[in-house]
Design a protein around this motif. Structure first.
Motif, PDB file in Angstrom:
ATOM      1  N   UNK A 195       9.294 -10.959  11.317  1.00  0.00           N
ATOM      2  CA  UNK A 195       7.973 -11.498  10.983  1.00  0.00           C
ATOM      3  C   UNK A 195       7.381 -10.800   9.762  1.00  0.00           C
ATOM      4  N   UNK A 196       7.587  -9.486   9.647  1.00  0.00           N
ATOM      5  CA  UNK A 196       6.975  -8.780   8.524  1.00  0.00           C
ATOM      6  C   UNK A 196       7.559  -9.249   7.191  1.00  0.00           C
ATOM      7  N   UNK A 197       8.839  -9.645   7.181  1.00  0.00           N
ATOM      8  CA  UNK A 197       9.437 -10.164   5.947  1.00  0.00           C
ATOM      9  C   UNK A 197       8.888 -11.554   5.642  1.00  0.00           C
ATOM     10  N   UNK A 198       8.841 -12.402   6.646  1.00  0.00           N
ATOM     11  CA  UNK A 198       8.338 -13.761   6.475  1.00  0.00           C
ATOM     12  C   UNK A 198       6.874 -13.759   6.020  1.00  0.00           C
ATOM     13  N   UNK A 199       6.033 -13.037   6.746  1.00  0.00           N
ATOM     14  CA  UNK A 199       4.602 -13.033   6.436  1.00  0.00           C
ATOM     15  C   UNK A 199       4.297 -12.190   5.194  1.00  0.00           C
ATOM     16  N   UNK A 200       5.026 -11.104   5.030  1.00  0.00           N
ATOM     17  CA  UNK A 200       4.803 -10.265   3.855  1.00  0.00           C
ATOM     18  C   UNK A 200       5.152 -10.978   2.569  1.00  0.00           C
ATOM     19  N   UNK A 201       6.236 -11.774   2.578  1.00  0.00           N
ATOM     20  CA  UNK A 201       6.600 -12.550   1.398  1.00  0.00           C
ATOM     21  C   UNK A 201       5.526 -13.580   1.091  1.00  0.00           C
ATOM     22  N   UNK A 202       4.950 -14.199   2.144  1.00  0.00           N
ATOM     23  CA  UNK A 202       3.868 -15.165   1.924  1.00  0.00           C
ATOM     24  C   UNK A 202       2.641 -14.526   1.310  1.00  0.00           C
ATOM     25  N   UNK A 203       2.239 -13.352   1.824  1.00  0.00           N
ATOM     26  CA  UNK A 203       1.069 -12.683   1.265  1.00  0.00           C
ATOM     27  C   UNK A 203       1.346 -12.172  -0.152  1.00  0.00           C
ATOM     28  N   UNK A 204       2.549 -11.663  -0.396  1.00  0.00           N
ATOM     29  CA  UNK A 204       2.875 -11.195  -1.735  1.00  0.00           C
ATOM     30  C   UNK A 204       2.866 -12.354  -2.724  1.00  0.00           C
ATOM     31  N   UNK A 205       3.332 -13.526  -2.302  1.00  0.00           N
ATOM     32  CA  UNK A 205       3.287 -14.710  -3.171  1.00  0.00           C
ATOM     33  C   UNK A 205       1.850 -15.014  -3.573  1.00  0.00           C
ATOM     34  N   UNK A 206       0.913 -14.872  -2.649  1.00  0.00           N
ATOM     35  CA  UNK A 206      -0.502 -15.052  -2.978  1.00  0.00           C
ATOM     36  C   UNK A 206      -0.948 -14.053  -4.042  1.00  0.00           C
ATOM     37  N   UNK A 207      -0.565 -12.804  -3.840  1.00  0.00           N
ATOM     38  CA  UNK A 207      -1.025 -11.729  -4.722  1.00  0.00           C
ATOM     39  C   UNK A 207      -0.463 -11.837  -6.127  1.00  0.00           C
ATOM     40  N   UNK A 208       0.642 -12.571  -6.292  1.00  0.00           N
ATOM     41  CA  UNK A 208       1.283 -12.683  -7.601  1.00  0.00           C
ATOM     42  C   UNK A 208       0.933 -13.976  -8.329  1.00  0.00           C
ATOM     43  N   UNK A 210      -0.761 -16.032 -10.961  1.00  0.00           N
ATOM     44  CA  UNK A 210      -1.406 -15.609 -12.215  1.00  0.00           C
ATOM     45  C   UNK A 210      -2.923 -15.749 -12.136  1.00  0.00           C
ATOM     46  N   UNK A 211      -3.607 -14.708 -12.592  1.00  0.00           N
ATOM     47  CA  UNK A 211      -5.062 -14.689 -12.521  1.00  0.00           C
ATOM     48  C   UNK A 211      -5.588 -14.060 -11.254  1.00  0.00           C
ATOM     49  N   UNK A 212      -4.703 -13.776 -10.298  1.00  0.00           N
ATOM     50  CA  UNK A 212      -5.117 -13.170  -9.034  1.00  0.00           C
ATOM     51  C   UNK A 212      -4.687 -11.724  -8.910  1.00  0.00           C
ATOM     52  N   UNK A 213      -4.657 -11.017 -10.029  1.00  0.00           N
ATOM     53  CA  UNK A 213      -4.198  -9.625 -10.002  1.00  0.00           C
ATOM     54  C   UNK A 213      -5.038  -8.756  -9.073  1.00  0.00           C
ATOM     55  N   UNK A 214      -6.306  -9.135  -8.879  1.00  0.00           N
ATOM     56  CA  UNK A 214      -7.164  -8.366  -7.975  1.00  0.00           C
ATOM     57  C   UNK A 214      -6.631  -8.395  -6.545  1.00  0.00           C
ATOM     58  N   UNK A 215      -5.969  -9.486  -6.158  1.00  0.00           N
ATOM     59  CA  UNK A 215      -5.365  -9.538  -4.826  1.00  0.00           C
ATOM     60  C   UNK A 215      -4.206  -8.540  -4.729  1.00  0.00           C
ATOM     61  N   UNK A 216      -3.450  -8.431  -5.809  1.00  0.00           N
ATOM     62  CA  UNK A 216      -2.341  -7.477  -5.832  1.00  0.00           C
ATOM     63  C   UNK A 216      -2.879  -6.049  -5.748  1.00  0.00           C
ATOM     64  N   UNK A 217      -3.994  -5.787  -6.432  1.00  0.00           N
ATOM     65  CA  UNK A 217      -4.634  -4.470  -6.324  1.00  0.00           C
ATOM     66  C   UNK A 217      -4.986  -4.168  -4.878  1.00  0.00           C
ATOM     67  N   UNK A 218      -5.547  -5.143  -4.202  1.00  0.00           N
ATOM     68  CA  UNK A 218      -5.943  -4.917  -2.818  1.00  0.00           C
ATOM     69  C   UNK A 218      -4.727  -4.606  -1.953  1.00  0.00           C
ATOM     70  N   UNK A 219      -3.646  -5.339  -2.139  1.00  0.00           N
ATOM     71  CA  UNK A 219      -2.434  -5.061  -1.370  1.00  0.00           C
ATOM     72  C   UNK A 219      -2.014  -3.611  -1.559  1.00  0.00           C
ATOM     73  N   UNK A 220      -1.970  -3.158  -2.804  1.00  0.00           N
ATOM     74  CA  UNK A 220      -1.485  -1.803  -3.080  1.00  0.00           C
ATOM     75  C   UNK A 220      -2.429  -0.731  -2.564  1.00  0.00           C
ATOM     76  N   UNK A 221      -3.732  -0.905  -2.821  1.00  0.00           N
ATOM     77  CA  UNK A 221      -4.693   0.119  -2.397  1.00  0.00           C
ATOM     78  C   UNK A 221      -4.861   0.146  -0.882  1.00  0.00           C
ATOM     79  N   UNK A 222      -4.889  -1.009  -0.253  1.00  0.00           N
ATOM     80  CA  UNK A 222      -5.102  -1.022   1.187  1.00  0.00           C
ATOM     81  C   UNK A 222      -3.875  -0.543   1.946  1.00  0.00           C
ATOM     82  N   UNK A 223      -2.682  -0.856   1.461  1.00  0.00           N
ATOM     83  CA  UNK A 223      -1.477  -0.300   2.074  1.00  0.00           C
ATOM     84  C   UNK A 223      -1.423   1.211   1.862  1.00  0.00           C
ATOM     85  N   UNK A 224      -1.815   1.665   0.674  1.00  0.00           N
ATOM     86  CA  UNK A 224      -1.842   3.106   0.405  1.00  0.00           C
ATOM     87  C   UNK A 224      -2.837   3.812   1.315  1.00  0.00           C
TER      88      UNK A 224
END
Length: 404
Positions: A195-208, A210-224
């Motif tokens: 499940x973590x691969x399936x759902x994680x790939x879906x969320x990462x697709x959202x974060x990538x 174009x124009x949604x770099x702030x979502x990618x920031x949230x992924x990195x900072x919140x996981x950290x």
């Protein structure tokens, strides 16, 4: 049965691109202009360009709801109560999402994705009953706890446009398309997809998107933040979809951020132009994720899992910290979970202070309220570790932002 793997694959949290075409008429040269002036024959008048009327909508009533049927790479059905501008924005989003997802998996959709876009939560819930065949109680639950949804047994995607339309760039549809193509990519061994691969790939697709770099920031900072506070959820508890679905409230949001970051690091280790395609090629051959990782990287999957906390922490400055995100939003991370700090928002109309209870994962996200005046703002956190500040600028009154 894949439903055991992909059941309830929603894109919720606790919870344009104008085309410019060059003119086909060359600009007049200086010599042609002089020649026109020298002749005694008056130049013919040029009629005004005709105003193009929008093409009439092609509509169809499906299970009691009227939809506009939109041409493009998907079988796109947009509830007819939405405007033509909203319909166009949806069509552009889908047209860019489909090739992006196909590049990730290095495969095309077996058939055109079927996507229903509903105007609001009421019609979204009704769609689950009338089109998807859900019992009313299940339909209402899904509608209240998701903004978009993929039903694997029907291979249908549903979207609540009222919930996602102002979250620019729109990313929820790409999340669900990722689940749909996963369904093709994993056959005949979809039971091997954690499940973590399936759902994680879906969320990462959202974060990538174009124009949604702030979502990618949230992924990195919140996981950290999860890694720094020792609150990462063990990956071995996120293997079954039932176990994944059981996590709700704060954990129901942060599990996506952790999984997306884990998938990002997995892709980094596998390498190549389409690392996720290489992983799924191994899964189709009957290797589980640990075997696939070892075969593709030459390293132990146990070592990968053990290294995740340190790698997640290393991606951002050591916390606790406060960072601006997107236009008028800010994120604090690495604070003691469930502790209380004081937040002060200072702006054109003065300052306001209020207590804030830190999430169980050490990170909180907030945005300047749309009702506040335009101008510069300073966000200050008063803690026993010192004062943290960040400056933001609100461009216009009424500005809001996606608060996920």
């Amino acid at each position: 049965m894949l439903a055991a793997v992909l059941l309830l694959a929603s894109a919720c949290g606790p919870v344009a691109r104008p085309s410019e075409e060059p003119s086909s008429s060359p600009a007049p040269t200086a010599s042609s202009a002089v020649s026109a002036l020298a002749t005694s024959t008056p130049a013919p008048s040029v009629p005004p360009a005709p105003t193009l009327e929008p093409q009439p909508r092609v509509t169809r009533e499906i299970a009691g709801t009227k939809f506009a049927i939109v041409d493009g790479p998907a079988d796109l059905r947009v509830e007819a109560l939405l405007s033509r501008a909203e319909e166009a924005a949806i069509a552009v989003t889908v047209a860019s999402d489909i090739p992006a997802v196909e590049r990730d998996f290095e495969r095309t959709f077996a058939s055109r994705p079927v996507i229903y876009v509903f105007g609001d939560t009421t019609s979204y819930a009704d769609g689950f009953v009338r089109i998807f065949g859900y019992p009313r109680a299940a339909a209402d639950f899904v509608a209240e706890n998701s903004v978009s949804f993929f039903e694997p047994s029907l291979r249908l995607i549903a979207v609540n446009w009222d919930a996602v339309g102002d979250r620019r760039p729109v990313s929820a549809i790409r999340h669900e398309l990722t689940h749909l193509l996963t369904l093709d990519a994993c056959v005949p061994r979809c039971d091997l997809v954690p499940a973590w691969l399936n759902e994680g790939q879906g969320r990462l697709a959202e974060a990538l998107v174009p124009g949604g770099e702030w979502r990618h920031e949230r992924v990195r900072y919140e996981a950290a933040s999860m890694a720094a506070t020792g609150t990462l959820i063990p990956l071995n508890t996120l293997v079954s979809q039932l176990g994944w679905n059981a996590l709700t409230d704060w954990a129901g949001y942060f599990k996506y951020q952790e999984a997306a970051r884990a998938v990002e690091l997995l892709r980094e280790d596998v390498g190549g132009s389409a690392p996720i395609a290489r992983v799924y090629e191994r899964l189709r051959r009957g290797q589980n994720i640990a075997q696939a990782y070892a075969a593709l990287t030459g390293r132990s999957f146990d070592d990968f899992v053990a290294s995740l906390p340190a790698r997640m922490r290393a991606a951002v400055p050591a916390g606790p910290g406060l960072v601006p995100v997107a236009q008028v939003s800010y994120l604090l991370y690495g604070f003691p979970p469930a502790s209380t700090i004081t937040v002060t928002v200072s702006g054109p109309s003065g300052s306001e202070s209020s207590p804030l209870v830190i999430s169980p994962f050490g990170s909180n996200y907030d945005t300047i309220a749309p009702t506040r005046a335009r101008g510069g703002y300073t966000i200050s956190l008063q803690t026993d570790r010192g004062v943290f500040t960040v400056k933001l600028r609100k461009a216009a009154s009424g500005d809001g932002w996606d608060s996920r």
